[in-house]
Write a protein that holds these residues in place. Sequence first.
Motif, PDB file in Angstrom:
ATOM      1  N   THR A  42       0.657  -1.252   0.110  1.00 15.40           N
ATOM      2  CA  THR A  42      -0.060  -0.052   0.079  1.00 15.40           C
ATOM      3  C   THR A  42       0.731   1.273   0.000  1.00 15.40           C
ATOM      4  OG1 THR A  42      -1.650  -1.079   1.210  1.00 15.40           O
ATOM      5  CG2 THR A  42      -1.798   1.453   1.296  1.00 15.40           C
ATOM      6  N   THR A 137      -6.216  -2.270  -2.539  1.00 14.91           N
ATOM      7  CA  THR A 137      -7.241  -1.255  -3.004  1.00 14.91           C
ATOM      8  C   THR A 137      -7.818  -0.592  -1.832  1.00 14.91           C
ATOM      9  OG1 THR A 137      -7.332  -2.559  -4.893  1.00 14.91           O
ATOM     10  CG2 THR A 137      -9.273  -0.945  -4.717  1.00 14.91           C
ATOM     11  N   GLN A 140      -6.049   1.887  -0.140  1.00 17.51           N
ATOM     12  CA  GLN A 140      -5.651   3.110  -0.953  1.00 17.51           C
ATOM     13  C   GLN A 140      -6.594   4.033  -1.121  1.00 17.51           C
ATOM     14  OE1 GLN A 140      -4.098   1.084  -4.659  1.00 17.51           O
ATOM     15  NE2 GLN A 140      -2.001   1.214  -3.953  1.00 17.51           N
ATOM     16  N   GLN A 141      -8.014   3.639  -1.144  1.00 10.66           N
ATOM     17  CA  GLN A 141      -9.167   4.293  -0.942  1.00 10.66           C
ATOM     18  C   GLN A 141      -9.321   5.153   0.319  1.00 10.66           C
ATOM     19  OE1 GLN A 141     -12.609   1.751  -1.391  1.00 10.66           O
ATOM     20  NE2 GLN A 141     -14.106   3.600  -0.797  1.00 10.66           N
ATOM     21  N   CYS A 143      -6.757   6.235   1.894  1.00  8.55           N
ATOM     22  CA  CYS A 143      -5.745   7.127   1.825  1.00  8.55           C
ATOM     23  C   CYS A 143      -6.260   8.244   0.974  1.00  8.55           C
ATOM     24  CB  CYS A 143      -4.285   6.565   1.243  1.00  8.55           C
ATOM     25  SG  CYS A 143      -3.448   5.181   2.381  1.00  8.55           S
ATOM     26  N   ARG A 144      -7.000   8.102  -0.085  1.00  7.87           N
ATOM     27  CA  ARG A 144      -7.722   9.135  -1.028  1.00  7.87           C
ATOM     28  C   ARG A 144      -8.586   9.695   0.023  1.00  7.87           C
ATOM     29  NH1 ARG A 144      -7.056   5.146  -4.764  1.00  7.87           N
ATOM     30  NH2 ARG A 144      -9.154   4.349  -4.692  1.00  7.87           N
ATOM     31  N   ALA A 145      -9.536   9.114   0.712  1.00  5.53           N
ATOM     32  CA  ALA A 145     -10.503   9.768   1.423  1.00  5.53           C
ATOM     33  C   ALA A 145     -10.251  10.397   2.795  1.00  5.53           C
ATOM     34  CB  ALA A 145     -11.610   8.563   1.746  1.00  5.53           C
ATOM     35  N   TYR A 146      -8.941  10.374   2.993  1.00  2.00           N
ATOM     36  CA  TYR A 146      -8.330  10.872   4.179  1.00  2.00           C
ATOM     37  C   TYR A 146      -8.721  12.454   4.335  1.00  2.00           C
ATOM     38  CZ  TYR A 146      -5.607  12.699   7.920  1.00  2.00           C
ATOM     39  OH  TYR A 146      -5.057  13.567   8.929  1.00  2.00           O
ATOM     40  N   HIS A 147      -9.407  12.753   5.455  1.00  2.00           N
ATOM     41  CA  HIS A 147      -9.742  14.323   5.816  1.00  2.00           C
ATOM     42  C   HIS A 147      -9.537  14.366   7.283  1.00  2.00           C
ATOM     43  CE1 HIS A 147     -11.892  17.864   6.755  1.00  2.00           C
ATOM     44  NE2 HIS A 147     -11.602  18.443   5.355  1.00  2.00           N
ATOM     45  N   THR A 151      -9.849   9.660   9.970  1.00  2.00           N
ATOM     46  CA  THR A 151     -10.925   8.997   8.974  1.00  2.00           C
ATOM     47  C   THR A 151     -10.460   7.702   9.074  1.00  2.00           C
ATOM     48  OG1 THR A 151     -10.399  10.846   7.346  1.00  2.00           O
ATOM     49  CG2 THR A 151     -11.304   9.000   6.485  1.00  2.00           C
TER      50      THR A 151
END
Length: 208
Positions: A42, A137, A140-141, A143-147, A151
């Motif tokens: 990852t 996957t 990684q999703q 990580c992209r959604a982190y706020h 999160t």
Amino acid sequence: MTLTPLIFAGGKSTRMQSPKHLLQLPDGRPLYQHQIDLLARTLPTTPVIYISLAQDSELDDYLQSLASTTTSKNPTSHATTNLEAKPKVKVIHDLTPNQSPESESAGPAAGLLAAHNAQPDTTWLVIACDYPLLTTTALQQLCRAYHPPVTCFRNRDGYCEPLVGIWSPEALGRLAERVDAAARGGGGCSSGRRGVGPSRVVKENGRG
């Protein structure tokens, strides 16, 4: 944004009567080793993967070698032979022994705060060892959604999973404040069921 991977492997596993992190998969790898390999895929450029252990966690030979030395080592994976390309692995022990078998929240809170104490400015990608079906996957999703400040994944019942998430220093600071307040009142890390544990911090500050 730089994320540092952290595996939680210090739970008491009282319901299973066996250390979850040492349970073996069909290919012979223990669960914690499976998670090391998952995080290495990852975050392929990460130099170190950390493992959170209670001070009294049961260890296999590899974890024993990590716990007894100040240097990190390459993981011995059954799936990968190119160890030079793999990240180092280091252990972070809980600040206090996990002495509350009746409390499921003692281990996670203690592990998160031990990591925060060791590296106060670090944002952690955390996964528990007992999620063997997690995929690259999915992480990684995440990580992209982190706020910020925190999160995590939300399961089909709507419950946030604080140990499959990303924790910022801000979120961990809030967890530390709650645990400190509970300790002054006699609760300590084990009082997560009364609203001071990681799940409460995620509920109030997080995104799932």
